[in-house]
Enzyme design. Structure first.
Site, PDB file in Angstrom:
ATOM      1  N   HIS A 170      -0.767  -0.216  -9.674  1.00 44.15           N
ATOM      2  CA  HIS A 170      -1.551  -1.041  -8.738  1.00 44.15           C
ATOM      3  C   HIS A 170      -2.086  -2.307  -9.438  1.00 44.15           C
ATOM      4  CE1 HIS A 170      -4.063  -0.703  -4.820  1.00 44.15           C
ATOM      5  NE2 HIS A 170      -3.905  -1.967  -5.140  1.00 44.15           N
ATOM      6  N   GLU A 200      -3.601   7.650  -5.511  1.00 47.39           N
ATOM      7  CA  GLU A 200      -3.753   6.987  -6.814  1.00 47.39           C
ATOM      8  C   GLU A 200      -4.995   7.536  -7.502  1.00 47.39           C
ATOM      9  OE1 GLU A 200      -3.699   2.746  -6.133  1.00 47.39           O
ATOM     10  OE2 GLU A 200      -1.721   2.821  -5.236  1.00 47.39           O
ATOM     11  N   ARG A 226       0.830  -1.206   0.000  1.00 51.38           N
ATOM     12  CA  ARG A 226       0.000   0.000   0.000  1.00 51.38           C
ATOM     13  C   ARG A 226       0.858   1.246   0.000  1.00 51.38           C
ATOM     14  NH1 ARG A 226      -3.502  -2.175  -1.484  1.00 51.38           N
ATOM     15  NH2 ARG A 226      -5.651  -2.277  -0.794  1.00 51.38           N
TER      16      ARG A 226
HETATM   17  P1  NAD Z   1      -2.074 -10.458   5.754  1.00 47.53           P
HETATM   18  O1  NAD Z   1      -3.031  -9.901   6.732  1.00 47.53           O
HETATM   19  O2  NAD Z   1      -2.088 -11.920   5.477  1.00 47.53           O
HETATM   20  O3  NAD Z   1      -0.579 -10.058   6.186  1.00 47.53           O
HETATM   21  C1  NAD Z   1      -0.222  -8.818   6.713  1.00 47.53           C
HETATM   22  C2  NAD Z   1       0.875  -9.061   7.728  1.00 47.53           C
HETATM   23  O4  NAD Z   1       1.368  -7.796   8.168  1.00 47.53           O
HETATM   24  C3  NAD Z   1       0.376  -9.799   8.993  1.00 47.53           C
HETATM   25  O5  NAD Z   1       1.140 -10.971   9.204  1.00 47.53           O
HETATM   26  C4  NAD Z   1       0.576  -8.788  10.112  1.00 47.53           C
HETATM   27  O6  NAD Z   1       0.952  -9.382  11.338  1.00 47.53           O
HETATM   28  C5  NAD Z   1       1.698  -7.936   9.537  1.00 47.53           C
HETATM   29  N1  NAD Z   1       1.814  -6.636  10.177  1.00 47.53           N
HETATM   30  C6  NAD Z   1       0.837  -5.842  10.678  1.00 47.53           C
HETATM   31  N2  NAD Z   1       1.372  -4.746  11.230  1.00 47.53           N
HETATM   32  C7  NAD Z   1       2.718  -4.850  11.084  1.00 47.53           C
HETATM   33  C8  NAD Z   1       3.814  -4.037  11.462  1.00 47.53           C
HETATM   34  N3  NAD Z   1       3.635  -2.890  12.109  1.00 47.53           N
HETATM   35  N4  NAD Z   1       5.057  -4.456  11.155  1.00 47.53           N
HETATM   36  C9  NAD Z   1       5.266  -5.618  10.484  1.00 47.53           C
HETATM   37  N5  NAD Z   1       4.263  -6.442  10.113  1.00 47.53           N
HETATM   38  C10 NAD Z   1       3.008  -6.058  10.413  1.00 47.53           C
HETATM   39  O7  NAD Z   1      -2.294  -9.643   4.399  1.00 47.53           O
HETATM   40  P2  NAD Z   1      -1.779 -10.010   2.937  1.00 47.53           P
HETATM   41  O8  NAD Z   1      -2.831 -10.764   2.218  1.00 47.53           O
HETATM   42  O9  NAD Z   1      -0.421 -10.573   3.012  1.00 47.53           O
HETATM   43  O10 NAD Z   1      -1.761  -8.549   2.283  1.00 47.53           O
HETATM   44  C11 NAD Z   1      -0.932  -7.526   2.802  1.00 47.53           C
HETATM   45  C12 NAD Z   1      -1.333  -6.189   2.203  1.00 47.53           C
HETATM   46  O11 NAD Z   1      -1.015  -6.173   0.826  1.00 47.53           O
HETATM   47  C13 NAD Z   1      -2.848  -5.899   2.234  1.00 47.53           C
HETATM   48  O12 NAD Z   1      -3.251  -5.321   3.459  1.00 47.53           O
HETATM   49  C14 NAD Z   1      -3.059  -4.977   1.068  1.00 47.53           C
HETATM   50  O13 NAD Z   1      -3.003  -3.641   1.507  1.00 47.53           O
HETATM   51  C15 NAD Z   1      -1.878  -5.261   0.164  1.00 47.53           C
HETATM   52  N6  NAD Z   1      -2.263  -5.858  -1.121  1.00 47.53           N
HETATM   53  C16 NAD Z   1      -1.901  -5.206  -2.247  1.00 47.53           C
HETATM   54  C17 NAD Z   1      -2.225  -5.743  -3.478  1.00 47.53           C
HETATM   55  C18 NAD Z   1      -1.852  -5.033  -4.753  1.00 47.53           C
HETATM   56  O14 NAD Z   1      -2.607  -5.102  -5.710  1.00 47.53           O
HETATM   57  N7  NAD Z   1      -0.715  -4.393  -4.826  1.00 47.53           N
HETATM   58  C19 NAD Z   1      -2.927  -6.953  -3.539  1.00 47.53           C
HETATM   59  C20 NAD Z   1      -3.268  -7.603  -2.358  1.00 47.53           C
HETATM   60  C21 NAD Z   1      -2.927  -7.044  -1.144  1.00 47.53           C
HETATM   61  C1  MLT Z   2      -6.027  -5.529  -2.335  1.00 49.24           C
HETATM   62  O1  MLT Z   2      -5.914  -4.967  -1.240  1.00 49.24           O
HETATM   63  O2  MLT Z   2      -6.568  -6.646  -2.471  1.00 49.24           O
HETATM   64  C2  MLT Z   2      -5.430  -4.855  -3.525  1.00 49.24           C
HETATM   65  O3  MLT Z   2      -5.478  -3.502  -3.446  1.00 49.24           O
HETATM   66  C3  MLT Z   2      -5.879  -5.432  -4.798  1.00 49.24           C
HETATM   67  C4  MLT Z   2      -6.888  -4.703  -5.604  1.00 49.24           C
HETATM   68  O4  MLT Z   2      -8.037  -4.632  -5.235  1.00 49.24           O
HETATM   69  O5  MLT Z   2      -6.514  -4.234  -6.667  1.00 49.24           O
END
Ligand code: NAD
Ligand code: MLT
Length: 312
Positions: free
Chosen positions: A280, A262, A233
């Site tokens: 993204h 964004e 993010r």
């Molecule tokens: P998840 O909840 O499985 O993992 C997140 C991890 O972050 C957890 O293990 C949590 O303990 C850890 N965390 C929380 N606070 C923290 C801190 N202060 N320091 C270190 N670690 C910490 O989530 P995920 O499915 O792995 O996704 C992570 C993030 O990726 C989502 O929240 C989303 O914002 C982002 N994401 C982006 C895309 C994209 O299109 N670029 C797609 C999917 C998810």
């Molecule tokens: C997510 O948090 O799952 C990501 O932002 C993916 C998306 O919706 O594009």
């Protein structure tokens, strides 16, 4: 009783069919609405389904008098004003599993492109310049990948890095030395990861605690010539601090899929040759979009029917 569901971002048809086939549900798809337009119509709806494009703000929620559930077709719910939704008794559900692999694969693609400067070389060749000298990269082999946030995506990135013979060190408040050992990776505090890693990738949610968790002070603690990735993010990494760390030579390169604001078409980070970026796209695969749409539509239907939901 008919439930009206508004879908305000592009969501895969396979998921929407679940709602369309439910006799008691009417689905309206209206994408690209601005805040005022959405606030103007939200009062007619029982459910709202979004991806990351729609900002579900307090002023929209204030007008959402019938709304029972907001479904997020994806993981991050940082585009939804959760305190306002909770105060109005609106449930928020997401689809946490469906895009894990796609986002991990995207992160790994960015890591390899960053190390070998593939986007920069591609641009040059497209301009008809055969330049081999400017694009000497670095190997991933035997380098240390620092992972901040070892949840679903971070863990999948770790597995891929190990297959490339990288050492992986992770920091996550919920990671224990035992769990790290089981995964074959090193356990570290944030300061250990910052000081040790050759590449650092963040995979936390965007929360109050993680906003700008990588800022000036953290860049100072990193190795010279470190590479940074953010496919989680915008806002986890302080963009001004990143800009400074690249221009003063501390950071050799950065790969960004996400930005604090964004769309980010004119961001000054994009002017830097060391920065590679995608708009993204982490979850933008056919598979992930189908998965998250199916999951969130099931959840929304369950919520409307008063059935248990998994991901509230
Ligand atoms: P998840 O909840 O499985 O993992 C997140 C991890 O972050 C957890 O293990 C949590 O303990 C850890 N965390 C929380 N606070 C923290 C801190 N202060 N320091 C270190 N670690 C910490 O989530 P995920 O499915 O792995 O996704 C992570 C993030 O990726 C989502 O929240 C989303 O914002 C982002 N994401 C982006 C895309 C994209 O299109 N670029 C797609 C999917 C998810
Ligand atoms: C997510 O948090 O799952 C990501 O932002 C993916 C998306 O919706 O594009």
């Amino acid at each position: 009783m008919t439930y009206k569901v508004l879908v305000s971002d592009p969501v895969s048809e396979e998921g929407l069919n679940i709602l369309k086939e439910a006799p008691q549900v009417q689905v309206d798809i209206q994408t690209g609405l601005n805040e005022q337009e959405l606030a103007g119509i939200i009062g007619q709806y029982d459910a709202l389904i979004v991806r990351s494009g729609t900002q579900v703000t307090a002023s929209i929620i204030e007008r959402a008098d019938r709304l029972k559930v907001i479904g997020r077709a994806g993981v991050g719910v940082d585009n939804i004003d959760l305190p306002s939704a909770t105060a109005k008794g609106i449930m928020v559900v997401n689809a946490p599993d469906g895009n894990t692999i796609s986002t991990a694969e995207h992160t790994f693609s960015m890591l390899m492109a960053l190390a070998r400067r593939i986007p920069q070389a591609y641009l040059k060749l497209k301009q008809h310049v055969w330049d081999r000298k400017s694009f000497v990269g670095v190997e991933l082999n035997k380098k240390t990948l620092g992972i901040i946030g070892l949840g679903r995506i971070g863990t999948e990135v770790a597995k891929r890095a190990k297959a490339f013979n990288m050492t992986v060190m992770a920091y996550d408040p919920y990671l224990t030395p035992e769990k790290a050992e089981k995964l074959g990776i090193q356990y570290g505090q944030l300061t250990d990861v910052l000081a040790t890693a050759d590449f650092i990738t963040v995979h936390t949610p965007l929360l109050k605690e993680t906003r700008h968790m990588i800022s000036h002070d953290q860049f100072r603690q990193m190795k010279d010539g470190v590479y940074i990735l953010n496919c989680a993010r915008g806002g986890i990494i302080d963009e001004d601090a990143l800009y400074e760390a690249i221009t003063n030579g501390k950071v050799a390169g950065a790969a960004l899929d996400v930005f604090e604001e964004e769309p980010a078409t004119h961001h000054r980070l994009l002017e830097l040759d060391q920065v590679i970026a995608t708009p993204h796209l982490g979850a933008s695969t056919e598979e992930a979009q189908k998965n998250v749409a199916i999951d969130v539509c099931h959840e929304v239907l369950n919520a409307l029917e008063g059935q248990p939901v998994k991901n509230a």
